[in-house]
Design a protein around this motif. Structure first.
Motif, mmCIF file in Angstrom:
data_model
loop_
_atom_site.group_PDB
_atom_site.id
_atom_site.type_symbol
_atom_site.label_atom_id
_atom_site.label_comp_id
_atom_site.label_asym_id
_atom_site.label_seq_id
_atom_site.Cartn_x
_atom_site.Cartn_y
_atom_site.Cartn_z
ATOM 1 N N LEU A 62 -1.566 2.048 10.255
ATOM 2 C CA LEU A 62 -1.070 2.944 8.512
ATOM 3 C C LEU A 62 -1.733 4.487 9.068
ATOM 4 O O LEU A 62 -0.779 5.286 8.360
ATOM 5 C CB LEU A 62 -1.083 2.271 7.561
ATOM 6 N N THR A 63 -2.599 4.121 9.205
ATOM 7 C CA THR A 63 -3.376 5.106 9.904
ATOM 8 C C THR A 63 -3.285 5.605 10.751
ATOM 9 O O THR A 63 -3.104 7.225 11.534
ATOM 10 C CB THR A 63 -5.051 5.236 9.500
ATOM 11 N N MET A 64 -2.553 5.422 11.955
ATOM 12 C CA MET A 64 -2.082 5.781 13.468
ATOM 13 C C MET A 64 -0.481 5.380 13.131
ATOM 14 O O MET A 64 -0.324 6.343 14.432
ATOM 15 C CB MET A 64 -2.625 4.270 14.241
ATOM 16 N N TRP A 81 1.056 -1.305 0.019
ATOM 17 C CA TRP A 81 -0.085 0.298 -0.068
ATOM 18 C C TRP A 81 1.138 1.266 0.061
ATOM 19 O O TRP A 81 0.693 2.596 -0.892
ATOM 20 C CB TRP A 81 -0.747 -0.414 1.298
ATOM 21 N N TYR A 82 2.048 1.146 0.512
ATOM 22 C CA TYR A 82 2.500 2.232 0.745
ATOM 23 C C TYR A 82 3.089 2.698 -0.974
ATOM 24 O O TYR A 82 3.849 3.817 -1.047
ATOM 25 C CB TYR A 82 4.077 1.943 1.820
ATOM 26 N N THR A 134 3.565 4.742 11.788
ATOM 27 C CA THR A 134 4.189 5.067 10.233
ATOM 28 C C THR A 134 5.008 3.588 9.827
ATOM 29 O O THR A 134 4.424 2.395 10.775
ATOM 30 C CB THR A 134 5.675 6.252 10.804
ATOM 31 N N SER A 143 -3.144 -4.010 8.686
ATOM 32 C CA SER A 143 -2.262 -3.216 8.604
ATOM 33 C C SER A 143 -2.871 -1.862 7.901
ATOM 34 O O SER A 143 -2.376 -0.997 8.625
ATOM 35 C CB SER A 143 -1.871 -4.177 7.378
ATOM 36 N N ALA A 144 -3.691 -1.922 7.351
ATOM 37 C CA ALA A 144 -4.025 -0.627 7.052
ATOM 38 C C ALA A 144 -4.339 -0.055 8.267
ATOM 39 O O ALA A 144 -4.503 1.624 8.078
ATOM 40 C CB ALA A 144 -5.860 -0.543 6.368
ATOM 41 N N ALA A 145 -5.205 -0.333 9.494
ATOM 42 C CA ALA A 145 -5.158 0.440 10.842
ATOM 43 C C ALA A 145 -4.367 0.886 11.128
ATOM 44 O O ALA A 145 -3.558 2.198 11.678
ATOM 45 C CB ALA A 145 -6.201 -0.592 11.100
#
Length: 407
Positions: A159-161, A31-32, A163, A155-157
């Motif tokens: 990435l929002t919280m 995703w990065y 680095t 992983s998505a969660a």
């Protein structure tokens, strides 16, 4: 096999913990790259870096799995990945965030997977009674499906919280827990070949593995079937997100829904095969599951409504463990322990490479012919392959329960 239940709980627990951390990083990096570059070429390079090393290394890793202590190989692979991930996290923290570093990491992780896969496949018969292999492999498949379901959301969660570097450190911690669990608590004697003095070269060992396949015609039929079947599975495996976008709409929730449906199906399938055990003849179970996948592939090409599409995707997911588990168990039961690593190495090479090769064939065609037609065509061919599998006398003989036939 004294204390085999304790050993398998420790082993599967360590592998699941390690897999969770690895999956977090895999999705986070993917995703990065997507969000940072918005480049299809960059994603293609990442995918290539993630499978080429495994493909090239698998035959050699199979030799290692037969020559050396399999437990140590698994620990070494986990340790190598953890050290590389730790170094990458430090480099990113220092502000050097070049995309090419993520390609290198993908390659290193693929090397570790290439080393681990034959060793894990070969070590299970050392710690599990033969009559429990189907159940244990089914449970292992369920655990992997759970990780496939949980890891993307986690992983998505994260990435929002947090680095990307923080997710790297989580992977290092999970790998360390897995390694310490195997080192301190998992006790298993070294298998016969590894305990003996090695009198042959790596190349000679690899040639012996090929000779073993030549001397057992069922293995040649087995590998040929998988090579063709995996190529035909490529459209259903890789092109369905694109099909959904073109046919039903480009809403993100639709793409998420098909992944969730498939993962829930795999969890259910793993539980089914672990409790049921399959038909008495393992090839009948494989043929039954491959027929379900074939019909679902065909159905994905003609489904008029998205909810029906999701139902077929879930059914496809159910069939995967029903297909994979008896396949793995048949190798574990029928192949001489001294050759298990090499056979699993070749099997890993086939399973790693055939679907990407299928994408090289079907990917460009998908820009000319509707994906629905590709799914209908490959589904029909998979039906034929399933019927051929169910009638292969050599494989049917090897699929019988151990007490009913000899190797």
């Amino acid at each position: 096999m004294e204390n085999w239940k304790r050993n398998i709980i420790l082993f599967l627990s360590s592998q699941t913990i390690s897999l969770f951390g690895s999956s977090l990083v895999q999705y986070a990096i993917m995703w990065y790259i997507t969000l940072t570059t918005e480049s299809g070429l960059m994603m293609t390079l990442y995918i290539v870096c993630g499978f080429i090393p495994t493909f090239l290394l698998s035959p050699v890793a199979g030799v290692w799995a037969d020559r050396y202590n399999r437990k140590r190989l698994i620990i070494m692979a986990d340790g190598m990945i953890a050290i590389a991930t730790f170094i990458l996290a430090i480099v990113f923290l220092l502000g050097y965030k070049e995309i090419w570093l993520l390609f290198v990491m993908a390659a290193i992780r693929a090397v570790g997977a290439g080393i681990q896969s034959p060793a894990v496949g070969a070590i299970l018969p050392q710690i599990v009674p033969s009559d429990k292999l189907t159940q244990v492999n089914g449970i292992n498949g369920t655990l992997q499906a759970v990780m496939m379901f949980v890891a993307p959301m986690a992983s998505a969660a994260l990435l929002t919280m947090a680095t990307l570097e923080a997710i790297f450190f989580i992977d290092v911690i999970t790998a360390a827990i897995a390694i310490l669990t195997l080192l301190l608590f998992f006790k298993i004697p070294v298998h016969v070949k590894a305990a003996a003095e090695q009198t042959t070269s790596y190349l000679a060992d690899f040639k012996q593995g090929l000779t073993y396949i030549q001397q057992h015609p069922y293995l040649k039929s087995f590998f040929l079937f998988f090579a063709v079947f995996f190529v035909l599975m490529a459209p259903a495996s890789f092109l369905t997100p694109l099909q959904v976008t073109r046919t039903f709409g480009d809403d993100v929730w639709r793409l998420t829904a098909i992944e969730i449906a498939f993962s829930i199906g795999m969890m259910a399938g793993g539980a089914i095969i672990a409790s049921w055990g399959g038909f008495r003849n393992k090839v009948h179970t494989m043929a039954f599951a491959s027929l379900i996948m074939a019909v679902c592939t065909f159905a994905l090409g003609i489904a008029p409504f998205f909810w029906l599409y999701l139902a077929f995707m879930g059914a496809f997911g159910i069939a995967v463990p029903l297909f994979n588990t008896p396949t793995t168990v048949m190798i574990q039961e029928r192949v001489d322990e001294s050759y298990l690593g090499r056979i699993f190495g070749i099997f890993s090479m086939i399973s790693t490479s055939m679907m990407p090769i299928g994408m090289l064939i079907f990917g460009p065609i998908a820009d000319v012919i509707a994906i629905e037609w590709l799914l209908i065509g490959t589904g029909a061919l998979m039906v034929v392959m399933s019927l051929l599998l169910s009638r292969n006398k050599q494989l049917l003989e090897m699929g019988k329960p151990l007490q009913s036939t000899s190797i």
